[in-house]
Design an enzyme around this catalytic site. Structure first.
Site, PDB file in Angstrom:
ATOM      1  CG  PHE A   1      -2.019  -0.942   1.245  1.00 39.67           C
ATOM      2  CD1 PHE A   1      -3.265  -0.607   0.745  1.00 39.67           C
ATOM      3  CD2 PHE A   1      -1.836  -2.216   1.765  1.00 39.67           C
ATOM      4  CE1 PHE A   1      -4.311  -1.515   0.761  1.00 39.67           C
ATOM      5  CE2 PHE A   1      -2.871  -3.131   1.783  1.00 39.67           C
ATOM      6  CZ  PHE A   1      -4.113  -2.779   1.273  1.00 39.67           C
ATOM      7  CG  ASP A   2       0.738   5.913  -1.547  1.00 45.56           C
ATOM      8  OD1 ASP A   2       1.859   6.293  -1.197  1.00 45.56           O
ATOM      9  OD2 ASP A   2      -0.243   6.675  -1.683  1.00 45.56           O
ATOM     10  CE  LYS A   3       2.516   8.347   5.398  1.00 50.86           C
ATOM     11  NZ  LYS A   3       1.517   9.446   5.621  1.00 50.86           N
ATOM     12  CB  THR A   4       0.033  10.255   1.612  1.00 50.18           C
ATOM     13  OG1 THR A   4       1.091  10.275   2.573  1.00 50.18           O
ATOM     14  CG2 THR A   4      -0.757  11.548   1.691  1.00 50.18           C
TER      15      THR A   4
ATOM     16  CB  VAL B   1      -3.240  -0.659  -2.963  1.00 52.19           C
ATOM     17  CG1 VAL B   1      -4.554   0.114  -2.976  1.00 52.19           C
ATOM     18  CG2 VAL B   1      -3.506  -2.162  -2.988  1.00 52.19           C
TER      19      VAL B   1
END
Length: 647
Positions: free
Chosen positions: A340-343, A537
């Site tokens: 996953f990307d965070k922001t 993602v």
């Protein structure tokens, strides 16, 4: 029997109305069922030793009704000098008629037609998903002119930058940004979200969604013809034409398998009588050849995979998940690791005030009131977060004057008779704070928060901690992904290590890769995909290379960049990753159903075809078992349309 045959083309020509109805799943199914009743009538006449002309008449009409879809396809194949399963079935039916097994031949056409009708029904339901999407867009829009007058225009005439008025309970005509008003918008048609989403100024809205009970003023961010809805429709249509690797393999096998079956059938008809001889050898081996031809035809194999893909893609679209074809559907079902990307993906992507620590006897609300008064005059994301926090507490803001940026400090302004500054917590200011405040600041920093200091006339009166917060559904999504069989979950982010680790701990993420540039994300994905089948993602431009490189890329389509949507294999049409576990579960169900269909089809062929050659399987038995398996695989695929995502 090809799933890609266009029913609309078959509906052309004379009698277009009736032909169009018969080309639909419901119409073809009705014709086949009527043919089945006539078949039953012909069989009854035969068993009661009734007149031959009545028996043959009933069976002839039944043969026509049950072949309305498959016979034209067989003729087209022969015109193209091709041999496919449609041709194979009609040869088998003709062979049964030559043997006097009229009922068996028509029964073969009945079951074959029933499978084809089910195939068309599945295709029709898949198309229905697209048609349902097309119907949600309004035909007109209310545009607000420069002089403040509203005018009604065709929705396709909306251009980027137009100001649009949407009244309560109207559909939104174009993608846009809310300028005025607050309302709960029903986004189910686009994102699959079951509950309306609150919208306020600055929030995005999508074409085709339904406004709540308040008037909204929007600014269109793109033309109506290029809306999220329009692109979703185009991508779903394209997705239904893409074949999965299993389908591609099936097509390659079918090209040599069908001619091989015909060749074996001819050899069985000719060689044993010539070599073995014997009374009635020709009729005996011709009978066995027809039974073998029926049992060995790959109808269920040809139908099972495409029907599964169509139903899977259609069901995903109805719950707000765009799967771009059979390949991504199959790959998503094999994923064992998720990155996953965070922001903006796991987090809201917008800072919020998480704590106000008062200093020197000043109340929390007073420190926040003075900070927000000054910050209200700026547009920095942290400043806007402070203003939103004050509004959430119902704090009235005084006017601030002479607001200015102070290099190395932050923002300063005059509120009443006092000078208020909000900005970086400098070391010399920090040294004047009590030990308890020192300790709390260290704890907040360790949790990834950004800390700013509020001073009045150069005296600290409070410390404000701000942080990007996880999405409400993020933790539940990760828990459900593990329940779906995802073995490892990682985070890739360009944010600081402390911030990333804080978010990861709260969500239960296994591995964290922080301080990454886009090329670093790409390198991390390459390492992870070498270990196991991995999905990425993300929602931003900087995620696009990683989305393209992962085994499967998943974009947050409702809020993400266009490039992320284009380079991904799956698009979640909304603000949320909440539908991701549903997409994984659906794809895994599709893989299981596809495997079940393949095993069933191959099992029937591998058992019945040899028995037919040895004379142990009669022609009626071969018809029932083989064509029955064709009907079963279609019904099995249709189960995907009944999948219920968890609310």
């Amino acid at each position: 029997m090809s799933i890609e045959r266009d029913a609309d083309e078959r509906a052309g020509g004379p009698g277009g109305g009736l032909a169009a109805f018969l080309a639909t799943g419901s119409g073809s199914l009705a014709a086949v069922l009527v043919g089945g009743l006539l078949l039953a009538g012909g069989l009854t006449v035969h068993l009661l030793e009734g007149p031959m002309w009545l028996r043959l008449s009933l069976l002839a009409v039944s043969a026509v009704l049950t072949s309305l879809q498959t016979f034209p396809a067989a003729i087209d194949a022969l015109k193209g000098f091709e041999l496919d399963v449609d041709v194979l079935m009609f040869v088998a039916a003709a062979g049964a008629a030559v043997l006097g097994e009229y009922e068996s031949g028509v029964f073969l056409l009945f079951l074959f037609g029933l499978g084809s009708a089910g195939e068309t029904l599945a295709l029709g339901k898949a198309r229905g998903a697209i048609e349902a999407l097309k119907q949600v867009a309004p035909d007109t829009a209310r545009r607000l002119r420069e002089d403040g007058v509203e005018e009604t225009i065709p929705a396709e005439a909306v251009a980027a930058g137009d100001r649009l008025v949407v009244m309560p309970f109207e559909r939104i005509p174009a993608d846009g940004m809310v300028l005025e008003g607050r309302s709960a918008v029903d986004q189910a048609a686009i994102t699959g979200e079951s509950m309306p989403v609150d919208k306020e100024p600055g929030e995005p809205v999508f074409a085709g969604t339904i406004n709540g009970d308040a008037r909204l003023l929007l600014e269109a961010t793109r033309p109506a013809t290029d809306s999220t809805l329009s692109r979703l429709i185009v991508m779903v249509e394209q997705a239904q034409t893409e074949k999965s690797p299993a389908q591609q393999l099936t097509d390659r096998i079918e090209k040599w398998y069908v001619p091989a079956v015909f060749l074996v059938t001819i050899l069985v008809v000719v060689l044993p009588p010539l070599i073995l001889g014997g009374e009635g050898a020709w009729s005996t081996w011709f009978y066995r050849a027809m039974a073998f031809l029926t049992a060995a035809s790959p109808c269920a194999i040809a139908i099972g995979g495409p029907a599964t893909v169509l139903c899977g893609v259609a069901r995903a679209a109805r719950m707000g998940v765009l799967v771009k074809g059979g390949g991504p559907l199959e790959t998503l079902g094999r994923v064992r690791a998720m990155c996953f990307d965070k922001t903006g993906t796991l987090t809201v992507g917008r800072p919020r005030v998480v704590e106000v620590v008062p200093v020197n006897g000043v109340a929390e609300d007073e420190a926040l009131r003075l900070a927000a008064a000054v910050e209200a005059e700026t547009t920095h994301p942290l400043a806007m977060a402070v203003v939103r926090a004050a509004a959430a507490r119902g704090i009235s803001l005084p006017d601030a004057e002479e607001v200015r940026q102070v290099t190395g400090v932050g923002v300063a302004g005059r509120v009443g008779a006092a000078t208020v500054t909000v900005g970086r917590l400098r070391d010399e200011v920090r040294a004047t704070l009590p030990p308890a405040v020192h300790a709390r600041i260290d704890e907040l920093a360790a949790e990834g928060a950004t800390v700013v200091c509020v001073s009045r006339d150069a005296t600290p009166i409070g410390v404000i901690a701000l942080a990007d917060e996880p999405r409400r559904e993020a933790a539940a999504t990760i828990t459900r992904l593990r329940e779906c069989g995802i073995e490892e979950i990682s985070m890739l982010t360009g944010d600081r290590e402390a911030v990333a680790q804080s978010i990861a701990r709260g969500l239960g993420i296994d591995r964290v890769f922080a301080d990454l540039m886009p090329e670093d994300k790409l390198e991390a994905i390459e390492r992870l995909t070498a270990e196991r089948t991995t999905a990425m993602v993300g929602d931003g431009v900087n995620d696009a290379p990683a989305l393209a490189r992962a085994d499967i890329g998943i974009a947050i389509g409702g809020v993400g960049a266009d490039v992320a949507m284009e380079t991904s294999d799956v698009v979640l049409m909304g603000h949320t990753v909440g539908r991701l576990p549903d997409a994984v579960e659906l794809s895994r169900r599709a893989r299981r159903i596809s495997t079940q269909n393949m095993v069933l089809a191959l099992g029937v062929i591998s058992v019945v075809a040899p028995l037919a050659l040895m004379g142990h399987a009669t022609l009626p038995l071969a018809v029932v078992l083989h064509e029955g398996s064709t009907v079963v695989v279609v019904l099995n695929a249709l189960r995907l349309l009944a999948y219920r995502p968890r609310e």
